[in-house]
Design a protein around this motif. Structure first.
Motif, PDB file in Angstrom:
ATOM      1  N   LEU A   4       0.859  -1.180   0.000  1.00  0.00           N
ATOM      2  CA  LEU A   4       0.000   0.000   0.000  1.00  0.00           C
ATOM      3  C   LEU A   4       0.895   1.230   0.000  1.00  0.00           C
ATOM      4  CD1 LEU A   4      -2.584  -1.034   2.763  1.00  0.00           C
ATOM      5  CD2 LEU A   4      -2.860  -1.209   0.282  1.00  0.00           C
ATOM      6  N   VAL A   5       0.597   2.179  -0.871  1.00  0.00           N
ATOM      7  CA  VAL A   5       1.400   3.397  -0.953  1.00  0.00           C
ATOM      8  C   VAL A   5       0.476   4.605  -0.883  1.00  0.00           C
ATOM      9  CG1 VAL A   5       3.018   4.745  -2.311  1.00  0.00           C
ATOM     10  CG2 VAL A   5       3.159   2.244  -2.318  1.00  0.00           C
ATOM     11  N   GLU A   6       0.672   5.425   0.155  1.00  0.00           N
ATOM     12  CA  GLU A   6      -0.123   6.635   0.316  1.00  0.00           C
ATOM     13  C   GLU A   6       0.538   7.810  -0.403  1.00  0.00           C
ATOM     14  OE1 GLU A   6      -0.204   4.544   4.456  1.00  0.00           O
ATOM     15  OE2 GLU A   6       1.242   4.961   2.861  1.00  0.00           O
ATOM     16  N   SER A   7      -0.286   8.757  -0.798  1.00  0.00           N
ATOM     17  CA  SER A   7       0.208   9.996  -1.398  1.00  0.00           C
ATOM     18  C   SER A   7      -0.838  11.081  -1.185  1.00  0.00           C
ATOM     19  CB  SER A   7       0.489   9.810  -2.891  1.00  0.00           C
ATOM     20  OG  SER A   7      -0.695   9.453  -3.576  1.00  0.00           O
ATOM     21  N   GLY A   8      -0.435  12.317  -1.445  1.00  0.00           N
ATOM     22  CA  GLY A   8      -1.376  13.426  -1.365  1.00  0.00           C
ATOM     23  C   GLY A   8      -1.236  14.295  -0.134  1.00  0.00           C
ATOM     24  N   SER A  21      -4.533   9.628  -1.270  1.00  0.00           N
ATOM     25  CA  SER A  21      -4.752   8.429  -2.076  1.00  0.00           C
ATOM     26  C   SER A  21      -3.949   7.275  -1.503  1.00  0.00           C
ATOM     27  CB  SER A  21      -4.322   8.670  -3.516  1.00  0.00           C
ATOM     28  OG  SER A  21      -5.079   9.700  -4.112  1.00  0.00           O
ATOM     29  N   CYS A  22      -4.481   6.100  -1.652  1.00  0.00           N
ATOM     30  CA  CYS A  22      -3.796   4.878  -1.230  1.00  0.00           C
ATOM     31  C   CYS A  22      -3.878   3.897  -2.395  1.00  0.00           C
ATOM     32  CB  CYS A  22      -4.451   4.297   0.003  1.00  0.00           C
ATOM     33  SG  CYS A  22      -3.811   2.686   0.516  1.00  0.00           S
ATOM     34  N   ALA A  23      -2.735   3.669  -3.026  1.00  0.00           N
ATOM     35  CA  ALA A  23      -2.686   2.771  -4.175  1.00  0.00           C
ATOM     36  C   ALA A  23      -2.197   1.404  -3.724  1.00  0.00           C
ATOM     37  CB  ALA A  23      -1.761   3.335  -5.243  1.00  0.00           C
ATOM     38  N   GLY A 118       0.422   0.920   4.904  1.00  0.00           N
ATOM     39  CA  GLY A 118       1.305   1.721   4.083  1.00  0.00           C
ATOM     40  C   GLY A 118       2.349   2.409   4.950  1.00  0.00           C
ATOM     41  N   GLN A 119       3.200   3.199   4.306  1.00  0.00           N
ATOM     42  CA  GLN A 119       4.303   3.843   5.016  1.00  0.00           C
ATOM     43  C   GLN A 119       3.897   5.193   5.614  1.00  0.00           C
ATOM     44  OE1 GLN A 119       3.804   4.164   1.828  1.00  0.00           O
ATOM     45  NE2 GLN A 119       4.068   6.364   1.495  1.00  0.00           N
ATOM     46  N   GLY A 120       2.756   5.704   5.214  1.00  0.00           N
ATOM     47  CA  GLY A 120       2.253   6.958   5.757  1.00  0.00           C
ATOM     48  C   GLY A 120       2.586   8.168   4.907  1.00  0.00           C
ATOM     49  N   THR A 121       1.744   9.195   5.039  1.00  0.00           N
ATOM     50  CA  THR A 121       1.972  10.463   4.367  1.00  0.00           C
ATOM     51  C   THR A 121       1.670  11.584   5.362  1.00  0.00           C
ATOM     52  OG1 THR A 121       1.433  11.796   2.406  1.00  0.00           O
ATOM     53  CG2 THR A 121      -0.379  10.576   3.399  1.00  0.00           C
ATOM     54  N   GLN A 122       2.540  12.588   5.386  1.00  0.00           N
ATOM     55  CA  GLN A 122       2.435  13.658   6.375  1.00  0.00           C
ATOM     56  C   GLN A 122       1.415  14.702   5.950  1.00  0.00           C
ATOM     57  OE1 GLN A 122       4.180  14.182   9.458  1.00  0.00           O
ATOM     58  NE2 GLN A 122       2.681  15.842   9.665  1.00  0.00           N
ATOM     59  N   VAL A 123       0.553  15.064   6.883  1.00  0.00           N
ATOM     60  CA  VAL A 123      -0.381  16.172   6.692  1.00  0.00           C
ATOM     61  C   VAL A 123      -0.121  17.185   7.797  1.00  0.00           C
ATOM     62  CG1 VAL A 123      -2.802  16.886   6.743  1.00  0.00           C
ATOM     63  CG2 VAL A 123      -2.151  14.765   5.587  1.00  0.00           C
ATOM     64  N   THR A 124       0.163  18.417   7.394  1.00  0.00           N
ATOM     65  CA  THR A 124       0.428  19.482   8.354  1.00  0.00           C
ATOM     66  C   THR A 124      -0.540  20.631   8.085  1.00  0.00           C
ATOM     67  OG1 THR A 124       2.766  18.892   8.462  1.00  0.00           O
ATOM     68  CG2 THR A 124       2.133  21.062   9.289  1.00  0.00           C
TER      69      THR A 124
END
Length: 127
Positions: A4-8, A21-23, A118-124
């Protein structure tokens, strides 16, 4: 190998929107319940939103209800999290998760329910 790969993720102002998104790859995830979790610095990972295997049932944490929407696209083997009216307290690393073990047909809110992350995606979100 399933992945699983997160983005956005990104840095935004309070009141702005982001779409995560999570592909999924390595196998089809179209029959798996999926979820989004987040972890802020110094805090435990917490449930954000979840969706059942056919996308017909969704659930949300009280803190995001009415602002976030989870959805899935079977054709793209992907899950999304639309985040509107973001607040500084939404700042965290956001993780996508999949439950690949047999389930009840509903969605799941507990971390142990999910076996692939997934590895996670940072939201600030700044005020």
């Amino acid at each position: 190998q399933a992945q699983l790969v997160e983005s956005g993720g990104g840095s935004v102002q309070a009141g702005d929107s982001l779409r995560l998104s999570c592909a999924a790859s390595g196998r089809t995830f179209n029959f798996y319940p999926m979820g989004w979790f987040r972890q802020a610095p110094g805090k435990e990972r917490e449930f954000v939103a979840a969706i059942n295997s056919n996308g017909g049932i969704t659930g949300y944490a009280e803190s995001v209800k009415g602002r976030f929407t989870i959805s899935r696209d079977s054709a793209k083997n992907s899950v999304y999290l639309q985040m509107n009216k973001l607040k500084p307290e939404d700042t965290a690393v956001y993780y996508c998760a999949a439950k690949s073990r047999p389930g009840s047909g509903s969605y799941y809110t507990s971390i142990p329910s999910y076996d692939l992350w997934g590895q996670g995606t940072q939201v600030t979100v700044s005020s």
